[in-house]
Scaffold this motif. Structure first.
Motif, short mmCIF file in Angstrom:
data_model
loop_
_atom_site.label_atom_id
_atom_site.label_comp_id
_atom_site.label_asym_id
_atom_site.label_seq_id
_atom_site.Cartn_x
_atom_site.Cartn_y
_atom_site.Cartn_z
N LEU A 76 76.77 5.44 118.20
CA LEU A 76 75.78 6.07 119.07
C LEU A 76 76.29 6.26 120.49
CD1 LEU A 76 72.63 4.11 117.83
CD2 LEU A 76 73.10 6.54 117.46
N ILE A 77 77.26 5.43 120.89
CA ILE A 77 77.83 5.54 122.24
C ILE A 77 79.32 5.87 122.20
CG2 ILE A 77 76.08 4.05 123.29
CD1 ILE A 77 78.37 1.84 123.35
N GLY A 78 79.81 6.36 121.06
CA GLY A 78 81.22 6.73 120.94
C GLY A 78 82.16 5.55 120.79
N ALA A 79 81.63 4.37 120.47
CA ALA A 79 82.44 3.17 120.35
C ALA A 79 82.37 2.57 118.95
CB ALA A 79 81.98 2.14 121.38
N GLY A 80 82.11 3.41 117.96
CA GLY A 80 81.97 2.92 116.59
C GLY A 80 83.30 2.80 115.87
N ILE A 81 83.19 2.32 114.68
CA ILE A 81 84.31 2.31 113.73
C ILE A 81 83.74 2.88 112.44
CG2 ILE A 81 83.93 -0.12 113.11
CD1 ILE A 81 87.40 1.45 113.10
N THR A 82 84.42 3.86 111.89
CA THR A 82 84.00 4.49 110.65
C THR A 82 85.07 4.26 109.62
OG1 THR A 82 82.77 6.22 111.82
CG2 THR A 82 83.37 6.67 109.53
N ALA A 83 84.71 3.64 108.52
CA ALA A 83 85.63 3.53 107.39
C ALA A 83 85.41 4.74 106.50
CB ALA A 83 85.39 2.25 106.61
N ALA A 84 86.50 5.32 106.01
CA ALA A 84 86.41 6.53 105.21
C ALA A 84 87.34 6.43 104.01
CB ALA A 84 86.76 7.75 106.05
N CYS A 85 86.92 7.09 102.93
CA CYS A 85 87.72 7.16 101.72
C CYS A 85 87.69 8.60 101.23
CB CYS A 85 87.15 6.22 100.66
SG CYS A 85 88.13 6.16 99.14
N ALA A 86 88.86 9.14 100.95
CA ALA A 86 88.96 10.52 100.48
C ALA A 86 89.16 10.56 98.98
CB ALA A 86 90.13 11.22 101.18
N ALA A 87 88.48 11.48 98.32
CA ALA A 87 88.67 11.70 96.89
C ALA A 87 90.04 12.33 96.67
CB ALA A 87 87.57 12.62 96.36
N PRO A 88 90.59 12.22 95.46
CA PRO A 88 91.91 12.81 95.19
C PRO A 88 91.99 14.31 95.45
CG PRO A 88 91.28 11.31 93.42
CD PRO A 88 90.08 11.45 94.33
N GLY A 89 90.85 15.02 95.39
CA GLY A 89 90.85 16.47 95.60
C GLY A 89 90.92 16.90 97.05
N VAL A 90 91.01 15.94 97.98
CA VAL A 90 91.04 16.24 99.41
C VAL A 90 92.49 16.40 99.86
CG1 VAL A 90 90.48 15.35 101.71
CG2 VAL A 90 88.88 15.03 99.81
N SER A 91 92.79 17.53 100.48
CA SER A 91 94.14 17.79 100.98
C SER A 91 94.40 17.00 102.25
CB SER A 91 94.32 19.28 101.27
OG SER A 91 93.56 19.65 102.41
N ALA A 92 95.67 16.90 102.63
CA ALA A 92 96.04 16.21 103.87
C ALA A 92 95.39 16.90 105.06
CB ALA A 92 97.55 16.17 104.02
N ALA A 93 95.34 18.22 105.04
CA ALA A 93 94.73 18.97 106.15
C ALA A 93 93.23 18.68 106.22
CB ALA A 93 94.98 20.46 105.98
N TRP A 110 90.91 4.44 107.37
CA TRP A 110 90.94 4.97 106.00
C TRP A 110 91.21 3.84 105.02
CZ3 TRP A 110 89.50 9.77 104.73
CH2 TRP A 110 89.42 10.72 105.75
N VAL A 111 90.44 3.82 103.94
CA VAL A 111 90.68 2.89 102.84
C VAL A 111 91.02 3.71 101.60
CG1 VAL A 111 89.20 1.06 103.79
CG2 VAL A 111 88.21 2.74 102.24
N ASP A 112 91.90 3.17 100.78
CA ASP A 112 92.35 3.90 99.60
C ASP A 112 91.44 3.72 98.40
OD1 ASP A 112 94.60 4.93 100.90
OD2 ASP A 112 95.78 3.14 100.45
N ASP A 113 90.67 2.64 98.39
CA ASP A 113 89.81 2.32 97.26
C ASP A 113 88.35 2.41 97.71
OD1 ASP A 113 88.42 1.21 95.12
OD2 ASP A 113 89.61 -0.64 95.06
N GLU A 114 87.60 3.29 97.09
CA GLU A 114 86.19 3.48 97.47
C GLU A 114 85.40 2.18 97.37
OE1 GLU A 114 82.37 6.34 96.41
OE2 GLU A 114 84.03 6.21 94.99
N ALA A 115 85.77 1.29 96.46
CA ALA A 115 85.05 0.03 96.31
C ALA A 115 85.09 -0.81 97.59
CB ALA A 115 85.63 -0.77 95.14
#
Length: 177
Positions: A76-93, A110-115
């Protein structure tokens, strides 16, 4: 970032290159049904606790370009941390594109395992509430020891901020600090 928000999917068409679905988990299936038409080639970023990419993909008619993420309230104040996981269909771009959007509210991990998003939610998603509770307890202790309320607040907040900055800037483990 050129971000626009819409109350309904119909208002948002035609979609941009990246579609953020930030809805309550219990509303995600209905929202997915609304946005599914016209998503081909677009990246979908999901912000909905507990909504698995496999379910979202199925609700979107098999859409493969998904990023699931979990920000925390300091966003909310630009000081967060967001963990994200990309599906295999997501390109590097596309992954970089998602990161640029998510970095608008803080850091991205970024985490490699959605779990792993479930423990992330437990630690960083719920963590701010524990931090607030700890600050509140420090402030209350200072008041009980005789400090005025405003001084107790300043001492508790600055102690926490200073300790967090020291830990962030140190190579020593926090157990040693």
């Amino acid at each position: 970032l050129g971000v626009r928000g819409y109350a309904s999917a119909a208002e948002a068409r035609p979609y941009g290159e990246l579609v953020v679905m930030a809805v309550k988990p219990q509303q995600m299936r209905a929202a997915a049904a609304q946005v599914a038409p016209g998503l081909a080639g677009r990246l979908v970023v999901s912000i909905a606790a507990g909504t698995r990419m496999s379910d979202l993909s199925r609700w979107l008619g098999g859409h493969p370009q998904l990023v699931r993420c979990m920000p925390n309230t300091p966003a909310l104040i630009g000081a967060g941390i967001t963990a994200a996981c990309a599906a295999p269909g997501v390109s590097a771009a596309q992954r970089e594109q998602a990161a640029r959007v998510l970095e608008a509210v803080g850091k991205v991990l970024w985490v490699d395992d959605e779990a792993l998003l479930d423990p992330v939610t437990a630690v960083s998603g719920s963590g701010p509430a524990y931090v607030f509770y700890f600050i509140e307890a420090m402030q209350q202790a200072a008041i009980e020891l005789g400090l005025p309320e405003e001084q107790a607040r300043v001492l508790a907040l600055e102690t926490f901020l200073g300790a967090a900055k020291l830990a962030a800037g140190s190579e020593d483990p926090v157990s040693l600090l």
